[in-house]
Motif scaffolding. Sequence first.
Motif, PDB file in Angstrom:
ATOM      1  N   ALA A 375       8.130  -0.900   2.119  1.00 31.80           N
ATOM      2  CA  ALA A 375       7.963  -0.177   3.810  1.00 31.80           C
ATOM      3  C   ALA A 375       5.769  -0.542   3.079  1.00 31.80           C
ATOM      4  CB  ALA A 375       7.912   1.159   4.000  1.00 31.80           C
ATOM      5  N   LYS A 376       5.518  -0.288   2.588  1.00 28.59           N
ATOM      6  CA  LYS A 376       3.916  -0.788   2.463  1.00 28.59           C
ATOM      7  C   LYS A 376       3.828  -2.163   2.618  1.00 28.59           C
ATOM      8  CE  LYS A 376       2.901   2.855  -0.847  1.00 28.59           C
ATOM      9  NZ  LYS A 376       1.992   2.747  -2.706  1.00 28.59           N
ATOM     10  N   GLN A 377       4.394  -2.801   2.439  1.00 24.58           N
ATOM     11  CA  GLN A 377       4.374  -3.884   2.112  1.00 24.58           C
ATOM     12  C   GLN A 377       4.559  -4.813   3.985  1.00 24.58           C
ATOM     13  OE1 GLN A 377       6.813  -6.366  -0.322  1.00 24.58           O
ATOM     14  NE2 GLN A 377       5.896  -5.804  -1.762  1.00 24.58           N
ATOM     15  N   LEU A 378       5.473  -4.425   4.559  1.00 28.46           N
ATOM     16  CA  LEU A 378       6.183  -4.167   6.106  1.00 28.46           C
ATOM     17  C   LEU A 378       4.410  -4.122   7.223  1.00 28.46           C
ATOM     18  CD1 LEU A 378       9.875  -3.702   6.095  1.00 28.46           C
ATOM     19  CD2 LEU A 378       8.712  -5.782   7.062  1.00 28.46           C
ATOM     20  N   LEU A 379       4.269  -2.628   6.289  1.00 26.51           N
ATOM     21  CA  LEU A 379       3.474  -1.737   7.310  1.00 26.51           C
ATOM     22  C   LEU A 379       1.696  -2.631   7.152  1.00 26.51           C
ATOM     23  CD1 LEU A 379       3.036   1.822   6.812  1.00 26.51           C
ATOM     24  CD2 LEU A 379       3.730   0.998   8.503  1.00 26.51           C
ATOM     25  N   ALA A 380       1.709  -3.396   5.752  1.00 27.50           N
ATOM     26  CA  ALA A 380       0.232  -4.771   5.758  1.00 27.50           C
ATOM     27  C   ALA A 380       0.838  -6.031   6.558  1.00 27.50           C
ATOM     28  CB  ALA A 380      -0.101  -4.942   4.154  1.00 27.50           C
ATOM     29  N   PRO A 385      -2.689  -1.335   7.180  1.00 27.66           N
ATOM     30  CA  PRO A 385      -2.647  -1.607   5.545  1.00 27.66           C
ATOM     31  C   PRO A 385      -2.516  -0.634   4.962  1.00 27.66           C
ATOM     32  CG  PRO A 385      -4.715  -2.930   6.539  1.00 27.66           C
ATOM     33  CD  PRO A 385      -3.284  -2.493   7.527  1.00 27.66           C
ATOM     34  N   ASN A 386      -3.953   0.699   5.979  1.00 27.40           N
ATOM     35  CA  ASN A 386      -4.353   1.844   6.063  1.00 27.40           C
ATOM     36  C   ASN A 386      -3.366   2.680   6.621  1.00 27.40           C
ATOM     37  OD1 ASN A 386      -5.912   1.457   4.246  1.00 27.40           O
ATOM     38  ND2 ASN A 386      -7.182   0.455   5.729  1.00 27.40           N
ATOM     39  N   GLY A 387      -2.057   2.145   7.105  1.00 27.15           N
ATOM     40  CA  GLY A 387      -0.978   3.343   8.061  1.00 27.15           C
ATOM     41  C   GLY A 387      -1.708   3.584   9.436  1.00 27.15           C
ATOM     42  N   PHE A 388      -1.298   4.775   9.695  1.00 28.94           N
ATOM     43  CA  PHE A 388      -1.508   4.999  10.792  1.00 28.94           C
ATOM     44  C   PHE A 388      -1.102   6.360  11.079  1.00 28.94           C
ATOM     45  CE2 PHE A 388       2.485   2.734  11.846  1.00 28.94           C
ATOM     46  CZ  PHE A 388       2.951   3.841  12.279  1.00 28.94           C
TER      47      PHE A 388
END
Length: 552
Positions: A375-380, A385-388
């Motif tokens: 999930a973190k990789q896809l967000l980056a 990379p720091n979310g929203f």
Amino acid sequence: MFTSGAFHRLAGRKNVTVILGVLMLIAVAVSGCASKGANAPAETGQGTPVSGGALIIGMESEADQLDPHRGVGWVTMRINNQIYEPLVAEDLSKPSDVRSVPDLVPALATSWKVSDDGLVYTFTLRKNVTFHDGTPFDASAVIFNIRRLTDKSFQYYDKIGASKTFRTWLYYESAKEIDPSTVEIRLKKPFPDFLRVLAQINSLQIVSPAAIQKYGNDGLGDHPVGTGPFRFDSRVRGQSITLVRNDNYWGPKPYLDKVIFRPLPDPASRVLALQNHEVDIIAVPPPDALDKLKSQGFQVVSGRPPHVWYLAFNFQNQYMKSKDVRQAINYAIDREGLAKDLLKGTVQPAYTIQSPANIAYDPSKKWYLYDPEKAKQLLAKAGYPNGFETTLMTSVDGSGQLLPVPMAEWIQRNLAAVGIRVKLDTREWISYLSGYTNGMPPEVGMNQMSSGRTTPYFLAMIAHSKFKAPGGFNSGQYVNPQLDDVMDRAATARTQEESVALWKQAEKIVMEDAAFAPIVNDTAPYVLAPQVHGFIVPAEEWYNLSTVWLTK
């Protein structure tokens, strides 16, 4: 015995009069012996049924309108199903572990024929049936109901009812009375799920034309009149809805004198009411209370209805337009933990959007297993990379909603762990439900709903562009022309086999596109007092109370 699949194949092509006669005999036989306890664990009670008494049910929310064409939500449908009947029904006399998809059986139609091209349905109607107001049921009553939902020139056309049932009539062309006991419905295209859709509550449940003429379309909800085994007695909003036995019912008479539905939105209050002998059955018991209730002698039953608790992403939201973000959210949610730790095994993790009790459902499909690192990789990859920060809308109670706020808080914690900060926007159920088909404001990232049907056509109801908000149940306004094309071909296929194959193809498109985040499938637990017998949890979201009886 005919399998469900075999029945549908035959029903879609040939005269099924003989088959229906056999099925009806089976249904009547099962109904007659249902209270003998042959269908445990989802059926309760042994011994000889006795008549009399009032059954009190603690519901998880207030009900909507008691007009089957307008009322939505399973709480409402469970009440309306006792009052109204369709032409063809689902057999609710078998628990879901016996029949994973309910068979179709005769109701107000004793038989029907389908033309070889799949366009003409000819129904033979049951004779000597009267509505609760004493007026006769016949072909003209069926035509009246159809015109109420389809004919804008008809004096009693109901715009609201038509908007709530338009999925039933998507391929409708015309209807006519052949004689007082025969109705013909003609479609523009083949629609193999037409009979299954007709059997759904909130479709063509037949209401009394005389009641509409007397009270008007807006008045039927307060003066409900059908042909079902129970008739309406009274309603005190926020407190109770009372039905009484229909002694003129055409089929086996109910054992109960009376059924009272009480809205008790707080789960702890439902348990307390059960323990204090104020109610006999409660829906959606708090998972933490089940062991204690069992030890106190209460009965716990459950099933496998067509239920999926899911998130719908808002395609008007800047973040949710990204497939990487939608997939990231799917990977970030620990469904196993939610099902096991929060809901104590009263649900199953859901990894696909089609639900059980649906012939296109494949339990082997496991989309988006819990993987927060992915999930973190896809967000980056999506540029976050720091979310929203975003908002999740949900109800605080409601039909099939389980424990919506604790579940939303669980998801909130899961998403926070990968950098997505979620604010919760909660509403009371009836208000939330009425606004759901309006869609979401752009700043809201996702909302939540519990839904599902015994027909794979359900996927179109939530994902087809024809059903998008405002107005439709596609609340996220998801539009995918490739998906629309596949679903259109699935809905109008000539055979059930071809249709199911296309629905599975459509499901794959939806899940790869991560248009939704399915979370759990409910097992529909109910807790019953020891004196309750014959209560069956079928593979459906509503039930039949005709077989229920009480010991003194």
